[in-house]
Enzyme design. Sequence first.
Site, mmCIF file in Angstrom:
data_model
loop_
_atom_site.group_PDB
_atom_site.id
_atom_site.type_symbol
_atom_site.label_atom_id
_atom_site.label_comp_id
_atom_site.label_asym_id
_atom_site.label_seq_id
_atom_site.Cartn_x
_atom_site.Cartn_y
_atom_site.Cartn_z
ATOM 1 N N PHE A 1 0.777 -1.240 0.000
ATOM 2 C CA PHE A 1 0.000 0.000 0.000
ATOM 3 C C PHE A 1 0.799 1.274 0.000
ATOM 4 C CE2 PHE A 1 -2.741 -3.263 1.483
ATOM 5 C CZ PHE A 1 -3.835 -3.050 0.663
ATOM 6 N N TYR B 1 -21.253 -7.670 20.724
ATOM 7 C CA TYR B 1 -20.904 -7.516 19.309
ATOM 8 C C TYR B 1 -21.323 -6.136 18.795
ATOM 9 C CZ TYR B 1 -21.208 -8.316 14.264
ATOM 10 O OH TYR B 1 -21.096 -8.223 12.906
ATOM 11 N N HIS C 1 -26.600 -19.321 11.397
ATOM 12 C CA HIS C 1 -27.481 -18.416 10.646
ATOM 13 C C HIS C 1 -28.688 -19.140 10.067
ATOM 14 C CE1 HIS C 1 -23.731 -16.229 11.003
ATOM 15 N NE2 HIS C 1 -24.451 -15.132 10.885
HETATM 16 N N1 UFG Z 1 -33.238 -18.462 14.090
HETATM 17 C C1 UFG Z 1 -34.024 -19.546 14.435
HETATM 18 N N2 UFG Z 1 -33.452 -20.791 14.407
HETATM 19 C C2 UFG Z 1 -32.154 -21.001 14.048
HETATM 20 C C3 UFG Z 1 -31.366 -19.878 13.682
HETATM 21 C C4 UFG Z 1 -31.943 -18.613 13.717
HETATM 22 O O1 UFG Z 1 -35.196 -19.415 14.781
HETATM 23 O O2 UFG Z 1 -31.697 -22.145 14.057
HETATM 24 C C5 UFG Z 1 -33.859 -17.128 14.115
HETATM 25 C C6 UFG Z 1 -33.175 -16.169 15.092
HETATM 26 O O3 UFG Z 1 -33.728 -16.309 16.374
HETATM 27 C C7 UFG Z 1 -33.475 -14.815 14.436
HETATM 28 C C8 UFG Z 1 -33.519 -15.128 12.929
HETATM 29 O O4 UFG Z 1 -33.689 -16.545 12.836
HETATM 30 O O5 UFG Z 1 -34.727 -14.374 14.819
HETATM 31 C C9 UFG Z 1 -32.251 -14.754 12.220
HETATM 32 O O6 UFG Z 1 -31.154 -15.307 12.935
HETATM 33 P P1 UFG Z 1 -29.646 -15.281 12.419
HETATM 34 O O7 UFG Z 1 -28.813 -15.950 13.451
HETATM 35 O O8 UFG Z 1 -29.600 -15.788 11.016
HETATM 36 O O9 UFG Z 1 -29.323 -13.736 12.332
HETATM 37 P P2 UFG Z 1 -29.364 -12.620 13.491
HETATM 38 O O10 UFG Z 1 -30.572 -11.779 13.190
HETATM 39 O O11 UFG Z 1 -29.229 -13.138 14.836
HETATM 40 O O12 UFG Z 1 -27.978 -11.918 13.223
HETATM 41 C C10 UFG Z 1 -27.650 -11.208 12.064
HETATM 42 C C11 UFG Z 1 -26.160 -11.310 11.806
HETATM 43 C C12 UFG Z 1 -25.395 -10.716 12.952
HETATM 44 C C13 UFG Z 1 -25.850 -9.315 13.199
HETATM 45 C C14 UFG Z 1 -27.343 -9.246 13.341
HETATM 46 C C15 UFG Z 1 -27.806 -7.848 13.392
HETATM 47 O O13 UFG Z 1 -25.808 -12.645 11.616
HETATM 48 O O14 UFG Z 1 -24.032 -10.717 12.639
HETATM 49 O O15 UFG Z 1 -27.979 -9.878 12.237
HETATM 50 O O16 UFG Z 1 -29.010 -7.785 14.019
HETATM 51 F F1 UFG Z 1 -25.311 -8.810 14.321
#
Ligand code: UFG
Length: 326
Positions: free
Chosen positions: A66, A134, A182
């Site tokens: 860089f 986070y 996720h």
């Molecule tokens: N969920 C389930 N079952 C599962 C996995 C997820 O019901 O097995 C639900 C979670 O409770 C949530 C939704 O699906 O309501 C989405 O969950 P994710 O884990 O896919 O994503 P999050 O909303 O928790 O998190 C994402 C990003 C994070 C970030 C966040 C910001 O992955 O890095 O959005 O709000 F911080």
Amino acid sequence: MSVLVLGGAGYIGSHAVYQLLDRGETVVVVDNLETGQRQAVHPDAAFYEGDVRDHDFLRTVFEKNFAASSLVGESMKDPLKYYDNNVSGTQVLLQMMLEHDVKKIVFSSTAAVYGEPESVPITEDMPTRPTSTYGETKLIMEKLMKRTEEAHGISFVSLRYFNVAGARETGEIGEDHRPETHLVPIILQTALGQRPHITIFGDDYDTPDGTCIRDYVHVEDLIDAHLSALDYLREGGKSDIFNLGSSEGFSVKEMIDAARKVTRKDIPAGIGKRRSGDPSILIAGSDKAKQVLGWRPSRTSVAKIIEDAWKWHSSHPNGYRKEVST
Ligand code: UFG
């Protein structure tokens, strides 16, 4: 001018690297491979395995690559580790940028900086009250950049991601976290029969079907916004913060139903306990990114997100792993 992608072996970073190379940029990837995968790094990117907190390592990367550049950032888990990785990492990074006269950074932030919103859609001027470490560390990182800008003129664009999902349309790269937490990959692993069922974390939220509502954005649209942010900074745009989402909310149940339609699989689902720290509804207001950065998301519909993610999962049932295991 080279672009350094921190976390370029991770899910979002690897998609950024592919799109940057598509448009002819020179790309340098730094990743400690703690959560990223070496195979996800495009062979045309220069790859350095190491940690952003390691001054000497990062100094070598900057010295080799860089004169001036831009950066796409990203990071990870457990409270003290979050502070160390995220906050200390950003501090070292900003210091290296100053030493090497690198004056622009595109930063990966998160909707988690808002915590439980008072109302939706959430706009960038709403209060930031993170409920997770986070989210808190990402907010501190934004503040660190703001202070560094005031003192030293480093300009930044902070992109607050909502729920990123989907994969590159070719199916070459996609989402592969270990362990996977996720929603979309878990739904699709269930569709593939790799999990007996998906557990819905709570159906007693104050939402129409009782399950959490999120705003899903296609990873390729998300990366488009990073490229627009890079152009914006290169053209002298001022430091700013933007939400990236679709401005539409879908419940966990709706996502499972949408995946049943795309995959034509059964996808068994059961109800479990709430997951701590999950806000009930997160929906982005993304007009600012559209107006200021000219962002035009074109793939962000739930059907398209799931179709592209399904292309990746069905053609790479073990993700980046070659051996058969789940
Ligand atoms: N969920 C389930 N079952 C599962 C996995 C997820 O019901 O097995 C639900 C979670 O409770 C949530 C939704 O699906 O309501 C989405 O969950 P994710 O884990 O896919 O994503 P999050 O909303 O928790 O998190 C994402 C990003 C994070 C970030 C966040 C910001 O992955 O890095 O959005 O709000 F911080």
